[in-house]
Design a protein around this motif. Sequence first.
Motif, short mmCIF file in Angstrom:
data_model
loop_
_atom_site.label_atom_id
_atom_site.label_comp_id
_atom_site.label_asym_id
_atom_site.label_seq_id
_atom_site.Cartn_x
_atom_site.Cartn_y
_atom_site.Cartn_z
N LEU A 1 17.36 69.82 56.09
CA LEU A 1 18.23 69.40 55.10
C LEU A 1 17.69 69.71 53.73
O LEU A 1 18.06 69.25 52.69
N ALA A 2 16.98 69.97 53.49
CA ALA A 2 16.50 70.34 52.18
C ALA A 2 17.51 71.26 51.51
O ALA A 2 17.98 72.23 52.09
N LEU A 3 17.82 70.98 50.28
CA LEU A 3 18.63 71.86 49.43
C LEU A 3 17.70 72.57 48.47
O LEU A 3 16.85 71.93 47.87
N PRO A 4 17.85 73.87 48.28
CA PRO A 4 16.96 74.57 47.36
C PRO A 4 17.67 75.04 46.10
O PRO A 4 17.71 76.23 45.82
N PRO A 5 18.31 74.15 45.31
CA PRO A 5 19.05 74.62 44.15
C PRO A 5 18.12 75.11 43.05
O PRO A 5 17.04 74.57 42.85
N ALA A 6 18.57 76.13 42.36
CA ALA A 6 17.80 76.64 41.22
C ALA A 6 18.15 75.85 39.97
O ALA A 6 19.14 75.12 39.93
N TRP A 7 17.31 75.98 38.95
CA TRP A 7 17.60 75.32 37.67
C TRP A 7 18.99 75.73 37.20
O TRP A 7 19.34 76.90 37.20
N GLY A 8 19.77 74.75 36.79
CA GLY A 8 21.10 75.03 36.28
C GLY A 8 22.18 74.94 37.33
O GLY A 8 23.35 75.13 37.03
N SER B 1 41.80 58.16 22.74
CA SER B 1 41.47 57.35 21.56
C SER B 1 40.49 58.07 20.64
O SER B 1 39.70 57.44 19.94
N GLY B 2 40.52 59.39 20.66
CA GLY B 2 39.62 60.16 19.83
C GLY B 2 38.20 60.22 20.35
O GLY B 2 37.30 60.70 19.66
N HIS B 3 37.98 59.73 21.56
CA HIS B 3 36.64 59.70 22.15
C HIS B 3 36.59 60.54 23.42
O HIS B 3 37.63 60.85 24.02
N THR B 4 35.38 60.87 23.84
CA THR B 4 35.19 61.59 25.10
C THR B 4 34.14 60.87 25.95
O THR B 4 33.26 60.19 25.44
N MET B 5 34.26 61.06 27.25
CA MET B 5 33.32 60.50 28.22
C MET B 5 33.10 61.54 29.31
O MET B 5 34.06 62.20 29.75
N TYR B 6 31.85 61.69 29.76
CA TYR B 6 31.58 62.47 30.95
C TYR B 6 31.48 61.52 32.13
O TYR B 6 30.81 60.48 32.06
N LEU B 7 32.13 61.89 33.22
CA LEU B 7 32.15 61.09 34.45
C LEU B 7 31.53 61.93 35.56
O LEU B 7 32.07 62.99 35.92
N PHE B 8 30.39 61.47 36.09
CA PHE B 8 29.60 62.27 37.03
C PHE B 8 29.56 61.58 38.38
O PHE B 8 29.35 60.36 38.48
N GLY B 9 29.74 62.35 39.45
CA GLY B 9 29.67 61.83 40.81
C GLY B 9 28.28 61.97 41.38
O GLY B 9 27.73 63.09 41.41
N THR B 10 27.71 60.87 41.85
CA THR B 10 26.31 60.86 42.26
C THR B 10 26.14 60.73 43.77
O THR B 10 27.07 60.46 44.51
N MET B 11 24.88 60.89 44.19
CA MET B 11 24.42 60.52 45.53
C MET B 11 23.48 59.34 45.35
O MET B 11 22.66 59.32 44.44
N HIS B 12 23.56 58.36 46.23
CA HIS B 12 22.73 57.16 46.12
C HIS B 12 21.43 57.29 46.90
O HIS B 12 20.73 56.29 47.13
N VAL B 13 21.12 58.49 47.38
CA VAL B 13 19.81 58.81 47.94
C VAL B 13 19.40 60.15 47.35
O VAL B 13 20.22 60.84 46.74
N GLY B 14 18.14 60.52 47.51
CA GLY B 14 17.73 61.76 46.87
C GLY B 14 16.59 62.48 47.55
O GLY B 14 15.87 61.93 48.39
N LEU B 15 16.46 63.74 47.17
CA LEU B 15 15.36 64.61 47.57
C LEU B 15 14.76 65.22 46.30
O LEU B 15 15.46 65.36 45.29
N PRO B 16 13.50 65.59 46.32
CA PRO B 16 12.93 66.25 45.14
C PRO B 16 13.72 67.49 44.73
O PRO B 16 13.81 67.81 43.53
N GLU B 17 14.33 68.17 45.72
CA GLU B 17 15.05 69.41 45.44
C GLU B 17 16.35 69.18 44.66
O GLU B 17 16.98 70.15 44.21
#
Length: 296
Positions: free
Chosen positions: A15-22, A34-50
Motif C-alpha cells: 500500500l504505500a503510495l509514492p507521490p512526488a512533490w506537488g 460575501s466577498g470572501h473565499t474559503m478552501y475546503l479540503f478532503g482528508t484521510m484520518h490515517v496516514g503514511l509518510p508517503e
Amino acid sequence: MRRPIIVLFLSLLMLALPPAWGAERGALFKVSGSGHTMYLFGTMHVGLPEFYPLEPRIATAIQNASTLALEVDLMQDPARLGAAMQAHAMLAPGKPGFRERSPAFRQRVEQALKKAKIDPAAVARFKPWLVATTLTLAEYAAEGYQAELAVDIKLAQMARASKVPVIELESIATQFAMFDRLGVEEQWAFLEESVDMMESGKQRAELRQIVDAWGSADKAALDAVAAKVEGDTSVSGKFMQQVLLDERNGPLAEKLAALLAKQDKSVAAIGVLHLVGKNSVPALLGAKGLTVERVY
C-alpha cells in the motif's frame, strides 16, 4: 465499503503510495461568498509518510489562512478522548460483553483479537462498536498506517507553525455519541460484519481502493466509493450513510457557511467522503447560493 470508511472516521480519535512533490491528493474546493473565499479540503484520518509533503496550493493556503477549521482537533486537550470513551464506549457494569455471547461468536472475536496481537481481556468491557474499531485499527497499523500521520493532524501542525488559529466544527464527545446511538443488537451486528470483512480480506481490498482514490485525487474513483456507501444496506453501511455522513453534512455546511461570512481566506479540512456523493457538503454549500469550484 463500510468498515474501512467508518474506521477512517474513528481514527481521529486515536500500500504505500509514492507521490512526488506537488502531487494532488484528496479533493480541494474553493468556496466564495460575501466577498470572501474559503478552501475546503478532503482528508484521510490515517496516514503514511508517503502522503507528505502536501501539494503547494493547500500548503500555501494553510500558511496564509485566517483560520483552519477541522472536524476535531486532537492536539487540544487529549484528556477529552478518555472522557468520551468513559461516557460512550464502555459497557456499564452488568452488561454482557463479547465473552458472554455464543461460544462460536466468542471464538471468532478472540481469534481476530489474538491475530491482531490484542489481549481479549483488555477489550472485554468495550462496547461492540469499539471492539470492531480496535480490531480494524490494528489491521491498518499492520499495513503501515499511523494515527499520528493523519492528514488532519498534519494540517493542524502546519497551521500552528504559521500561527494560524485552529477551530473545531464538532467535538469528540459528539462523535462518540453517534456510535452510542446504535442499538445493542445493531452493535453486535456491527462487530460481526467487521470480523467477516477481516476474515474474507475484503477490508484490506476496500482500504486500498479508498487510499488509491485519495492519493491520486481521482474524482471518478472517489465518486465510485461514495456510490458504494450509498448502496450498502448492511447495519454499518446504513449507519455510515445516514448518521456519519448525511446527518453531519448539513450542520457542517451551516458552520462553514457561517465561517465564510465572517472571515476571508479560511481553510476547512474534513474527511474526504463528506465532499462527494449526492448530499455532499459542497453540494449543500452551493444550494445556499455560494459559489463552489472544484479545484481537483
